[in-house]
Every structure is written in C-alpha cells, then in structure tokens.
Design an enzyme around this catalytic site. Structure first.
Site, PDB file in Angstrom:
ATOM      1  N   ASP A  66      -6.301  -4.185   1.421  1.00  0.00           N
ATOM      2  CA  ASP A  66      -6.262  -3.466   0.276  1.00  0.00           C
ATOM      3  C   ASP A  66      -4.980  -2.786  -0.205  1.00  0.00           C
ATOM      4  O   ASP A  66      -4.062  -2.910   0.428  1.00  0.00           O
ATOM      5  CB  ASP A  66      -7.259  -2.007   0.442  1.00  0.00           C
ATOM      6  CG  ASP A  66      -8.610  -2.456   0.609  1.00  0.00           C
ATOM      7  OD1 ASP A  66      -8.909  -3.624   0.729  1.00  0.00           O
ATOM      8  OD2 ASP A  66      -9.424  -1.461   0.350  1.00  0.00           O
ATOM      9  N   ASP A  67      -4.810  -2.437  -1.400  1.00  0.00           N
ATOM     10  CA  ASP A  67      -3.941  -1.576  -1.931  1.00  0.00           C
ATOM     11  C   ASP A  67      -2.699  -2.422  -2.491  1.00  0.00           C
ATOM     12  O   ASP A  67      -1.705  -1.869  -2.958  1.00  0.00           O
ATOM     13  CB  ASP A  67      -3.307  -0.619  -1.193  1.00  0.00           C
ATOM     14  CG  ASP A  67      -4.381   0.514  -0.910  1.00  0.00           C
ATOM     15  OD1 ASP A  67      -5.489   0.365  -1.534  1.00  0.00           O
ATOM     16  OD2 ASP A  67      -4.111   1.558  -0.019  1.00  0.00           O
ATOM     17  N   HIS A 116      -9.455  -3.344  -6.847  1.00  0.00           N
ATOM     18  CA  HIS A 116      -9.479  -2.308  -6.121  1.00  0.00           C
ATOM     19  C   HIS A 116      -8.884  -1.050  -7.171  1.00  0.00           C
ATOM     20  O   HIS A 116      -8.221  -0.045  -6.575  1.00  0.00           O
ATOM     21  CB  HIS A 116      -8.496  -2.371  -4.918  1.00  0.00           C
ATOM     22  CG  HIS A 116      -8.652  -1.253  -3.856  1.00  0.00           C
ATOM     23  ND1 HIS A 116      -9.823  -0.772  -3.295  1.00  0.00           N
ATOM     24  CD2 HIS A 116      -7.599  -0.655  -3.182  1.00  0.00           C
ATOM     25  CE1 HIS A 116      -9.587   0.188  -2.582  1.00  0.00           C
ATOM     26  NE2 HIS A 116      -8.227   0.455  -2.489  1.00  0.00           N
ATOM     27  N   TYR A 157     -10.706   4.549  -1.365  1.00  0.00           N
ATOM     28  CA  TYR A 157     -11.432   5.680  -0.583  1.00  0.00           C
ATOM     29  C   TYR A 157     -12.961   5.457  -0.280  1.00  0.00           C
ATOM     30  O   TYR A 157     -13.511   6.207   0.286  1.00  0.00           O
ATOM     31  CB  TYR A 157     -11.097   7.075  -1.205  1.00  0.00           C
ATOM     32  CG  TYR A 157      -9.830   7.289  -1.675  1.00  0.00           C
ATOM     33  CD1 TYR A 157      -8.604   7.829  -0.701  1.00  0.00           C
ATOM     34  CD2 TYR A 157      -9.569   7.589  -2.925  1.00  0.00           C
ATOM     35  CE1 TYR A 157      -7.491   7.883  -1.291  1.00  0.00           C
ATOM     36  CE2 TYR A 157      -8.412   7.887  -3.375  1.00  0.00           C
ATOM     37  CZ  TYR A 157      -7.417   7.984  -2.642  1.00  0.00           C
ATOM     38  OH  TYR A 157      -6.120   8.192  -3.368  1.00  0.00           O
ATOM     39  N   HIS A 207      -4.666  -2.941   5.284  1.00  0.00           N
ATOM     40  CA  HIS A 207      -4.012  -2.499   4.173  1.00  0.00           C
ATOM     41  C   HIS A 207      -2.765  -3.438   4.238  1.00  0.00           C
ATOM     42  O   HIS A 207      -1.839  -3.237   5.317  1.00  0.00           O
ATOM     43  CB  HIS A 207      -3.613  -1.083   3.899  1.00  0.00           C
ATOM     44  CG  HIS A 207      -4.726  -0.121   3.524  1.00  0.00           C
ATOM     45  ND1 HIS A 207      -5.550   0.310   4.746  1.00  0.00           N
ATOM     46  CD2 HIS A 207      -5.292   0.189   2.546  1.00  0.00           C
ATOM     47  CE1 HIS A 207      -6.734   1.058   4.182  1.00  0.00           C
ATOM     48  NE2 HIS A 207      -6.620   1.000   2.888  1.00  0.00           N
TER      49      HIS A 207
HETATM   50 NI    NI Z   1      -7.171   1.610  -1.022  1.00  0.00          NI
END
Ligand code: NI
Length: 295
Positions: A66-67, A116, A157, A207
């Site tokens: 993610d991210d 995302h 989140y 991440h």
């Molecule tokens: Ni995230």
C-alpha cells in the site's frame, strides 16, 4: 516491437513453406528459420504469461503493498521478479504522478495495479462525491500510466462503511494478515509475521514506502515458498468468483467440498474427492508435496 516480431515470424513462415515444397531439402533452412523465429520470440516478448493458477485447488497467498509507489518500489519489484512472485499494489494517485515508469513496470512484470485513493484521507469523513473523486482520479492516473484500469480498491486505514462502499463502486479488498510494518519498522518482525501468519487464501498487508518492509520481502518470499504457498495477485486469488462492488473482502475462502456424487466424474474445477472437508491443508496441498501448514 510488435510489428517487427510479426514480420520476422511471417518471414520464418515463408522460409518454412519454401523448404517444405523443395524437392531435395535437407531440412536445414527450415530448422534455421525455426530457430531464428524462436530466438526472436525469446528476445522480443516480455515476461511470458504464467499459466492461470486455480486458487480453489492451490495453496495461494496474495502479498499486497500500500501507499506507493515510493523510493523502494523498484527494489521490491526486483525481488519479486527474482522470485517469480506476482503481487498487488494499492497505490495512491498522488504517488503515481512522477512514477509512471514504475507503475508500467508493475503491469509488464505481471503484478496487479489497484486503487488506494488519491491522497489517503479517511473516506468515512468525506462526502460521497469527494469519495468518488478520490477513486476516479486515481483510476485515471493508474490507467494513464500503465494502460490498465484498476479493478480493486482498498480504503485508507481500512475505514469504510456502506455509504463509502457505494460511492467507491469497486470491490473493497481488506486483508487477513497485517504486518503493522508502519508501526514497528522492524525487518525481523516483518519477516516473522509475513512468513508464519498467512493461511491459504490469505491477503497480507505491507507498505512499500517503508525500507524495513521491502528489506523483509526476500525472506518472506522464501519462507512462504517453503510452506508450499503459490503467490498470486488479488484478482488471481478470487478468480472465478464474482466480486461485488462496494463489498469488503478479507481473504479468499475455498468452498466446502460438496458431498461426493455416487457416479464419480472427474471435474477440473470440482472438489478433488476428500471427504474430510478441511478448509485448509487440502488434498491438493498434500499432493503437491507441500510441507504441512504449521499454525
Ligand atoms: Ni494506506
């Protein structure tokens, strides 16, 4: 590239045709043409498409990141390529900008690109139109960079509800194993959690913007491989199932084996005849020679 390849193959076809019609052919020109065509295919084509994995019969796990993309994503892609392991990237639209080549590489190397949000807000605090904008802007950025429109969404989140789900308008992919990498930044913890906790059909959250996460991945890959796992993208994990827009998915569950019919007919997609009905450690695990799944 593509035009060049088909031209070479067409030439090879002509060469084959000529030698096949020749009266005293030794087979050499045809053979040479075939070899050349094979060579050209090998050099021109990118990563060959792997055969589809049936996660209803295989011990699958989906690693998700993610991210990103971020400064460590390239290194992660190298590790995944070396292990032959596809993964899924839930990216922020704002990070796609300036990293288009990395996003394109993900697709070229068999990974799944996914959404995302644009800037990682808590979506439950936004209006529905703001949620839609977060999602659609990001889908556009990823598609512009890679040519592929994302089919999966993960709420920042993990914060979502029915209203957000409706506004998102895509299946919402959560996770069954949380590395908590953003909290501890520990390579050894990332390795331990990622290697020990996944079960069949699991979705593991990391991440790729954290160095300790990326550094852990080679050992996570080899550890899960030793446990008999096959790495898949999220879409591959759910292949054959119709995912519903707005619904949340934590992991893929295998259907319970149906009662055995009296006239046993072999079916490629049906249960493989184990009456025990164990959800994990199925006959296909055992027959593939995988080591038993330790809790
Ligand atoms: Ni995230």
């Amino acid at each position: 590239m593509r035009g060049g390849l088909s031209a070479v193959l067409a030439l090879a076809g002509v060469a084959l045709g000529v030698s096949a019609c020749g009266q005293q052919t030794t087979g050499r020109p045809a053979q040479a043409a075939r070899q050349q065509a094979a060579l050209d295919r090998a050099t021109v084509s990118p990563t060959p498409a792997p055969p589809p994995v049936d996660c209803m019969r295989t011990k699958c796990v989906a690693l998700t990141f993610d991210d990103g993309p971020g400064e460590y994503t390239g290194e992660l892609l190298d590790d995944l390529r070396d292990a032959g392991a596809p993964a899924t990237f839930f990216m922020l639209g704002q990070n796609v900008e300036g990293n288009e080549a990395v996003v394109r590489r993900m697709v070229e190397e068999g990974h799944e690109v996914a959404n995302h949000s644009w800037s990682h807000p808590q979506l439950t605090g936004l209006s529905s139109s703001a949620v839609r904008s977060q999602v659609q802007r990001t889908n556009k950025a990823i598609e512009a960079a890679s040519g592929v429109r994302p089919a999966m969404f993960r709420p920042p989140y993990g914060a979502t509800d029915r209203r957000v789900g409706r506004a998102v308008g895509m299946p919402q992919i959560m996770w069954s194993v949380d590395s908590l990498d953003w909290q501890h930044h520990s390579v050894s913890k990332n390795v331990r959690v990622g290697t020990r906790e996944p079960r069949t059909g699991g979705i593991v959250l990391y991440h790729d913007i954290h160095e300790a996460s990326v550094d852990a991945i080679p050992r996570v890959l080899s550890g899960l491989e030793r446990r008999g796992f096959t790495f898949v993208t999220v879409s591959q994990l759910f292949r054959g199932q119709k995912l519903k827009s707005g619904h949340q998915y934590l992991e893929a569950e295998r259907p319970k084996p149906k009662p055995k019919p009296k006239t046993a007919t072999p079916s490629p997609s049906g249960p493989s005849g184990d009456p025990s009905g164990a959800p994990d450690g199925t006959p296909s695990d055992a027959s593939s020679g995988a080591s038993p799944d330790m809790p």
